[in-house]
Design a protein around this motif. Structure first.
Motif, short mmCIF file in Angstrom:
data_model
loop_
_atom_site.label_atom_id
_atom_site.label_comp_id
_atom_site.label_asym_id
_atom_site.label_seq_id
_atom_site.Cartn_x
_atom_site.Cartn_y
_atom_site.Cartn_z
N LYS A 291 -40.88 -1.78 -33.85
CA LYS A 291 -42.33 -1.68 -34.28
C LYS A 291 -43.18 -2.13 -33.16
O LYS A 291 -44.53 -2.08 -33.55
N THR A 292 -42.74 -2.03 -31.78
CA THR A 292 -43.78 -2.34 -30.96
C THR A 292 -44.12 -1.17 -30.12
O THR A 292 -43.28 -0.36 -29.91
N ASP A 293 -45.25 -1.17 -29.39
CA ASP A 293 -45.40 -0.13 -28.37
C ASP A 293 -45.86 -0.63 -27.18
O ASP A 293 -46.66 0.30 -26.26
N GLY A 294 -45.67 -1.84 -26.74
CA GLY A 294 -45.86 -2.28 -25.36
C GLY A 294 -45.39 -3.62 -25.21
O GLY A 294 -44.99 -4.35 -26.11
N VAL A 295 -45.63 -4.28 -24.21
CA VAL A 295 -45.58 -5.66 -24.00
C VAL A 295 -46.82 -6.53 -23.13
O VAL A 295 -47.50 -5.83 -22.37
N TYR A 296 -46.94 -7.67 -23.93
CA TYR A 296 -47.78 -8.58 -23.30
C TYR A 296 -47.26 -9.53 -22.39
O TYR A 296 -46.31 -10.12 -22.81
N LEU B 132 -53.48 -12.14 -18.00
CA LEU B 132 -53.15 -11.85 -19.43
C LEU B 132 -53.14 -10.26 -19.26
O LEU B 132 -54.44 -9.87 -19.12
N VAL B 133 -52.15 -9.54 -19.66
CA VAL B 133 -52.00 -8.15 -19.45
C VAL B 133 -51.29 -7.49 -20.58
O VAL B 133 -50.28 -7.91 -20.92
N TYR B 134 -51.82 -6.24 -20.97
CA TYR B 134 -50.93 -5.49 -21.96
C TYR B 134 -50.39 -4.12 -21.13
O TYR B 134 -51.23 -3.43 -20.71
N LEU B 135 -49.18 -3.87 -21.36
CA LEU B 135 -48.66 -2.77 -20.67
C LEU B 135 -47.90 -1.88 -21.71
O LEU B 135 -46.99 -2.18 -22.32
N PRO B 136 -48.46 -0.63 -22.19
CA PRO B 136 -47.92 0.25 -23.05
C PRO B 136 -46.73 0.71 -22.77
O PRO B 136 -46.71 1.31 -21.57
N PHE B 137 -45.84 1.03 -23.38
CA PHE B 137 -44.38 1.76 -23.24
C PHE B 137 -44.75 3.28 -22.96
O PHE B 137 -44.06 3.52 -21.96
N LYS B 138 -45.68 3.73 -23.36
CA LYS B 138 -45.97 5.08 -23.03
C LYS B 138 -46.41 5.35 -21.58
O LYS B 138 -46.28 6.40 -20.99
N THR C 268 -45.52 -6.07 -28.16
CA THR C 268 -46.31 -6.21 -29.37
C THR C 268 -47.02 -4.70 -29.52
O THR C 268 -46.41 -3.91 -28.79
N ASN C 269 -47.91 -4.53 -29.99
CA ASN C 269 -48.78 -3.54 -30.07
C ASN C 269 -50.20 -3.74 -29.64
O ASN C 269 -50.68 -4.64 -29.61
N LYS C 270 -51.25 -2.68 -29.36
CA LYS C 270 -52.42 -2.84 -28.56
C LYS C 270 -53.08 -3.63 -29.70
O LYS C 270 -54.04 -4.33 -29.42
N TYR D 242 -52.33 -7.33 -29.78
CA TYR D 242 -53.06 -7.76 -28.61
C TYR D 242 -54.30 -8.28 -28.48
O TYR D 242 -54.89 -9.02 -28.17
N ILE D 243 -55.31 -7.18 -28.86
CA ILE D 243 -56.77 -7.37 -29.06
C ILE D 243 -57.10 -8.43 -29.86
O ILE D 243 -57.84 -9.38 -29.80
N LYS D 244 -56.47 -8.67 -31.14
CA LYS D 244 -56.67 -9.54 -32.22
C LYS D 244 -56.51 -10.99 -31.53
O LYS D 244 -57.11 -11.89 -32.00
N MET D 245 -55.23 -10.88 -30.72
CA MET D 245 -54.76 -12.25 -30.25
C MET D 245 -55.95 -12.77 -29.10
O MET D 245 -56.29 -13.98 -29.15
N LEU D 246 -56.33 -11.78 -28.39
CA LEU D 246 -57.40 -12.07 -27.27
C LEU D 246 -58.59 -12.62 -28.04
O LEU D 246 -59.17 -13.71 -27.83
N ASN D 247 -59.05 -12.22 -29.45
CA ASN D 247 -60.45 -12.42 -30.11
C ASN D 247 -60.19 -13.72 -30.85
O ASN D 247 -61.00 -14.73 -30.84
#
Length: 278
Positions: free
Chosen positions: A93-98, A135-141, A188-190, A193-198
């Motif tokens: 259910k995730t599409d990347g890593v934070y 803090l960085v988000y790396l999409p699996f794609k 996680t997913n993008k 991740y954005i919600k977490m930042l906010n």
């Protein structure tokens, strides 16, 4: 009464779907808990005659985990790494890593092992700034498949359900000591991740000299943050849309006072911000 019932139902559904969304995120490492669930193993160029060294040090509760050592270019060497098996942990259910790390100015790779092609690695570079939290988000794609330094374009795009192992890799051809402090790794997913930042009011980089800094993304069309400056110190405010390419948007000369910074440039809204010392 009917209106109140509808409101209650809406409220319950909101909590339910929010919980489902949060459950999509999977904690892989947190400060002080790096060795409790998985066994991390280092592999260096010594397997090919090189002389690089590395170690994986798990901090006490609440402290960072450290990947450090010495990168040597002797005997045609020049790489060091640490990896671990996720033991069939479900990341479908995730599409990347934070990542939440503090580096030394070097460029590292975050690597993923796929169940479909276990003989290859999928990797994504990320930059660090010396002594600054990143803090960085790396999409699996966006991960690139490779084997012994060769890029493999024919392999399928990486997805969360394929991930069976993770790790860090350093091969930037710069001989010398290295140190990467890891506070958190979350699949996680993008959107989460954005919600977490906010909600946590974090920015991308924080210098040790800044006493207090917070940020929030406001729906009113501008970005605001507040921090305390030191006297006679220049602060550079930068913005980014991808957490990798940063651009100067303003400069503040410190006077020892608290700064309420507001950016109302419509071109920069919804991007990420960080503060650096000049």
């Amino acid at each position: 009464m009917r209106y109140l019932n509808i409101v209650k139902i809406f409220y319950v559904l909101t909590i339910f779907f929010t919980a489902l969304s949060l459950r999509a995120s999977v904690q892989l490492l947190s400060a002080g808990n790096g060795s409790e669930r998985f066994k991390w193993e280092t592999t260096n160029d010594t397997v090919m005659g090189g002389r690089s060294t590395s170690r994986w040090i798990v901090g006490n509760k609440g402290e960072h985990t450290e990947f450090s050592g010495y990168l040597s270019l002797a005997n045609n060497g020049g790489f060091t790494s640490v990896t671990h098996d996720l033991n069939n942990l479900d990341l479908s259910k995730t599409d990347g890593v934070y990542l939440k790390v503090k580096g030394d100015g070097r460029v590292y790779q975050f690597r993923v092992m796929s169940r479909k092609n276990k003989w290859a690695d999928y990797s994504h570079d990320f930059e660090t700034v010396r002594n600054m939290e990143n803090l960085v988000y790396l999409p699996f794609k966006d991960f690139v498949a490779n084997w012994r330094g060769l890029t493999l374009r024919m392999l399928p795009e990486l997805t969360g359900k394929d991930v069976v192992g993770i790790g860090f890799f350093l091969a930037d051809k710069k001989e010398g000591k290295f140190k990467l402090k890891i506070n958190e790794i979350v699949a996680t997913n993008k959107s989460d991740y954005i919600k977490m930042l906010n909600t946590t009011k974090k920015i991308m980089f924080i210098t040790p000299q800044v006493d207090y800094i917070s940020s929030n993304f406001l729906h009113s069309g501008f970005f605001k943050m507040k921090f305390t400056t030191e006297d006679s110190v220049n602060y550079i405010i930068q913005s980014s849309s991808d957490l990798r390419n940063w651009y100067d948007v303003d400069e503040i000369f410190g006077t020892g006072s608290v700064v309420d910074y507001i950016d109302n440039n419509p071109i920069l809204i919804n991007k990420y911000y960080r503060v650096k010392l000049e």
